[in-house]
Write a protein that holds these residues in place. Structure first.
Motif, PDB file in Angstrom:
ATOM      1  N   GLY A   2       0.535  -0.776  -0.489  1.00 41.22           N
ATOM      2  CA  GLY A   2      -0.341   0.194  -0.144  1.00 41.22           C
ATOM      3  C   GLY A   2       0.315   0.981   0.237  1.00 41.22           C
ATOM      4  N   LEU A   3       0.629   2.011  -0.891  1.00 39.32           N
ATOM      5  CA  LEU A   3       1.240   4.132  -0.471  1.00 39.32           C
ATOM      6  C   LEU A   3       0.592   4.762   0.025  1.00 39.32           C
ATOM      7  CD1 LEU A   3       3.466   5.165  -1.966  1.00 39.32           C
ATOM      8  CD2 LEU A   3       1.603   5.251  -4.207  1.00 39.32           C
ATOM      9  N   VAL A   4       1.356   5.415   0.591  1.00 36.15           N
ATOM     10  CA  VAL A   4       0.285   6.771   1.331  1.00 36.15           C
ATOM     11  C   VAL A   4       0.825   8.041   0.810  1.00 36.15           C
ATOM     12  CG1 VAL A   4      -0.251   8.278   3.093  1.00 36.15           C
ATOM     13  CG2 VAL A   4      -1.064   5.926   3.327  1.00 36.15           C
ATOM     14  N   THR A   5       0.514   8.736   0.265  1.00 38.71           N
ATOM     15  CA  THR A   5       1.469  10.438  -0.270  1.00 38.71           C
ATOM     16  C   THR A   5       0.880  11.358   0.475  1.00 38.71           C
ATOM     17  OG1 THR A   5      -0.125  10.556  -2.372  1.00 38.71           O
ATOM     18  CG2 THR A   5       2.350   8.978  -2.435  1.00 38.71           C
ATOM     19  N   ASP A   6       2.342  12.600   0.445  1.00 41.59           N
ATOM     20  CA  ASP A   6       1.290  13.504   1.194  1.00 41.59           C
ATOM     21  C   ASP A   6       1.681  13.655   2.363  1.00 41.59           C
ATOM     22  OD1 ASP A   6       2.979  15.201  -1.463  1.00 41.59           O
ATOM     23  OD2 ASP A   6       0.292  14.767  -2.243  1.00 41.59           O
ATOM     24  N   ALA A   7       2.191  12.675   3.138  1.00 48.34           N
ATOM     25  CA  ALA A   7       1.628  12.714   4.628  1.00 48.34           C
ATOM     26  C   ALA A   7       1.827  14.117   5.457  1.00 48.34           C
ATOM     27  CB  ALA A   7       2.244  11.719   5.206  1.00 48.34           C
ATOM     28  N   VAL A   8       1.024  14.476   6.816  1.00 47.07           N
ATOM     29  CA  VAL A   8       1.993  15.382   7.201  1.00 47.07           C
ATOM     30  C   VAL A   8       2.009  14.815   8.529  1.00 47.07           C
ATOM     31  CG1 VAL A   8       0.341  17.071   5.615  1.00 47.07           C
ATOM     32  CG2 VAL A   8      -0.589  15.899   8.096  1.00 47.07           C
ATOM     33  N   ASP A   9       1.868  13.591   8.235  1.00 48.05           N
ATOM     34  CA  ASP A   9       1.978  13.722  10.259  1.00 48.05           C
ATOM     35  C   ASP A   9       2.355  11.922  10.574  1.00 48.05           C
ATOM     36  OD1 ASP A   9       3.158  13.556  12.687  1.00 48.05           O
ATOM     37  OD2 ASP A   9       1.350  13.577  13.512  1.00 48.05           O
ATOM     38  N   VAL A  10       3.565  11.185  10.427  1.00 47.65           N
ATOM     39  CA  VAL A  10       3.097   9.556  10.637  1.00 47.65           C
ATOM     40  C   VAL A  10       3.310   9.030  12.111  1.00 47.65           C
ATOM     41  CG1 VAL A  10       4.929   7.130  10.213  1.00 47.65           C
ATOM     42  CG2 VAL A  10       4.162   9.793   8.908  1.00 47.65           C
ATOM     43  N   THR A  11       2.860   8.358  12.492  1.00 44.13           N
ATOM     44  CA  THR A  11       3.183   8.019  14.303  1.00 44.13           C
ATOM     45  C   THR A  11       3.016   6.364  14.001  1.00 44.13           C
ATOM     46  OG1 THR A  11       0.406   7.909  14.771  1.00 44.13           O
ATOM     47  CG2 THR A  11       2.288  10.210  15.079  1.00 44.13           C
ATOM     48  N   ALA A  12       3.208   5.755  15.336  1.00 44.87           N
ATOM     49  CA  ALA A  12       3.711   4.354  15.380  1.00 44.87           C
ATOM     50  C   ALA A  12       1.689   4.117  15.658  1.00 44.87           C
ATOM     51  CB  ALA A  12       4.465   3.726  16.602  1.00 44.87           C
ATOM     52  N   GLY A  13       1.072   2.397  15.025  1.00 44.10           N
ATOM     53  CA  GLY A  13       0.339   2.299  15.369  1.00 44.10           C
ATOM     54  C   GLY A  13       0.353   0.721  15.989  1.00 44.10           C
ATOM     55  N   PRO A  14      -1.145   0.343  15.984  1.00 38.51           N
ATOM     56  CA  PRO A  14      -0.821  -1.392  16.593  1.00 38.51           C
ATOM     57  C   PRO A  14      -0.968  -2.271  15.679  1.00 38.51           C
ATOM     58  CG  PRO A  14      -3.421  -0.288  17.028  1.00 38.51           C
ATOM     59  CD  PRO A  14      -2.449   0.640  17.012  1.00 38.51           C
ATOM     60  N   ASP A  15      -1.131  -1.492  14.484  1.00 36.50           N
ATOM     61  CA  ASP A  15      -0.682  -2.551  13.075  1.00 36.50           C
ATOM     62  C   ASP A  15      -0.216  -2.206  12.179  1.00 36.50           C
ATOM     63  OD1 ASP A  15      -3.144  -4.030  14.401  1.00 36.50           O
ATOM     64  OD2 ASP A  15      -4.606  -2.784  13.337  1.00 36.50           O
ATOM     65  N   GLY A  16       1.045  -1.227  13.093  1.00 40.28           N
ATOM     66  CA  GLY A  16       1.710  -0.203  11.957  1.00 40.28           C
ATOM     67  C   GLY A  16       1.765   1.411  11.244  1.00 40.28           C
TER      68      GLY A  16
END
Length: 319
Positions: free
Chosen positions: A110-124
């Protein structure tokens, strides 16, 4: 700890700020490893280690500089297949987004573009994006394969976490499509002492209300007082008042600085799409009903030719 691949954005070994931001975000998710393409790794390794890169995968092959994005796709894909990372992070430039899309396709991810934040979650990794011309915030995570994520500049402040990285040189088997389009020449873009628009912490933009190319000197004066980059609305660019490379908006450059000062800009949806994720927005416009005020954290209803000189004088007085 899970390995996170970060594609290094650099110019002849000089690492650009968005890469330091990616390394900072990668530390939230696992152990960052930098992927360095082209010459100059010896210069960059110390900086990458200072911001937490535990490994630096170096791909220094003629194909990297001779051809377009496909060599980068080959390199990232093969390194990912060998290391099985928990995520791959790239800057959100045009070439990097094309690279990310191709890597995701090859990996079946899967691909996510133009994220403005990234954090750790239980599923990645969990990402936050601005959608529909930045009118909605979307939280998403990749459900298949290795998450491939491009992150907009200024998503976070770079934070050092010094370590001594292990350098591993990689031999990549470049695919035939890598050589289908050759780069024939390069020319350095002319730039002054101001920050690069996409990387600037502060952006000062002028719009139709500036009323002429000669009046952009005032916008530049404010920008220089603040140590900012200069932007322009589409109306100002279309009128020939400022170069197209400085256009902020959906059809121009998308920025996300800590401070965005909009002077003489009405706030059309096209412009808002390019700057709405700015942390603090200040608007100066003599029209009290201008849409930009709906978005602004602080607004001044007044003539920019009276307000901005006072702002510069106050900044200079406080230095």
């Amino acid at each position: 700890m899970a390995e996170i691949l970060v594609l290094v954005d650099h110019a002849d070994g000089v690492v650009r700020k968005p890469t330091l931001e990616l390394l900072t975000l990668a530390r939230r998710l696992g152990e960052p490893s930098a992927v360095f393409l082209g010459p100059g790794a010896d210069t960059a390794t110390e900086v990458l280690g200072r911001y937490g890169a535990h490994k630096v995968y170096v791909v220094d092959a003629p194909e990297v500089d001779a051809y377009l994005v496909t060599p980068a796709v080959d390199a990232l894909t093969q390194i990912a297949e060998h290391t099985s990372p928990a995520a791959i992070l790239l800057p959100s430039g045009p070439d990097d987004k094309e690279t990310a899309a191709r890597v995701a396709l090859r990996l079946g991810s899967g691909l996510v573009t133009d994220a403005v934040d990234v954090t750790a979650g239980p599923d990645g990794p969990v990402t936050e994006q601005s959608a529909f011309a930045a009118t909605h915030q979307v939280t998403a995570h990749v459900t298949q394969g290795v998450p491939v994520i491009t992150v907009k500049p200024n998503a976070t402040a770079p934070e050092p976490a010094p370590t001594v990285p292990v350098v591993e040189k990689q031999d990549i088997a470049f695919s035939p499509p890598s050589a289908t389009v050759r780069i024939l020449s390069r020319a350095a873009r002319e730039r002054g002492d101001r920050p690069v628009l996409t990387e600037a912490d502060i952006v000062v933009s002028g719009g139709r209300g500036v009323n002429g190319a000669e009046n952009f000197a005032l916008i530049e004066r404010v920008a220089d007082a603040l140590g900012a980059a200069v932007g322009a609305s589409r109306a100002a660019v279309d009128a020939g008042w400022y170069p197209h490379s400085h256009q902020v908006g959906q059809t121009g450059t998308q920025v996300s600085p800590q401070l965005y000062l909009a002077a003489g800009i009405s706030g059309a949806i096209q412009h808002r799409a390019g700057m709405q994720t700015s942390k603090t927005i200040v608007a100066v416009n003599k029209d009290a009903d201008a849409p930009i005020f709906e978005l602004a954290d602080y607004g001044v209803v007044g003539d920019l030719f009276q307000v901005l000189p006072q702002l510069v004088a106050e900044i200079e007085q406080r230095r």
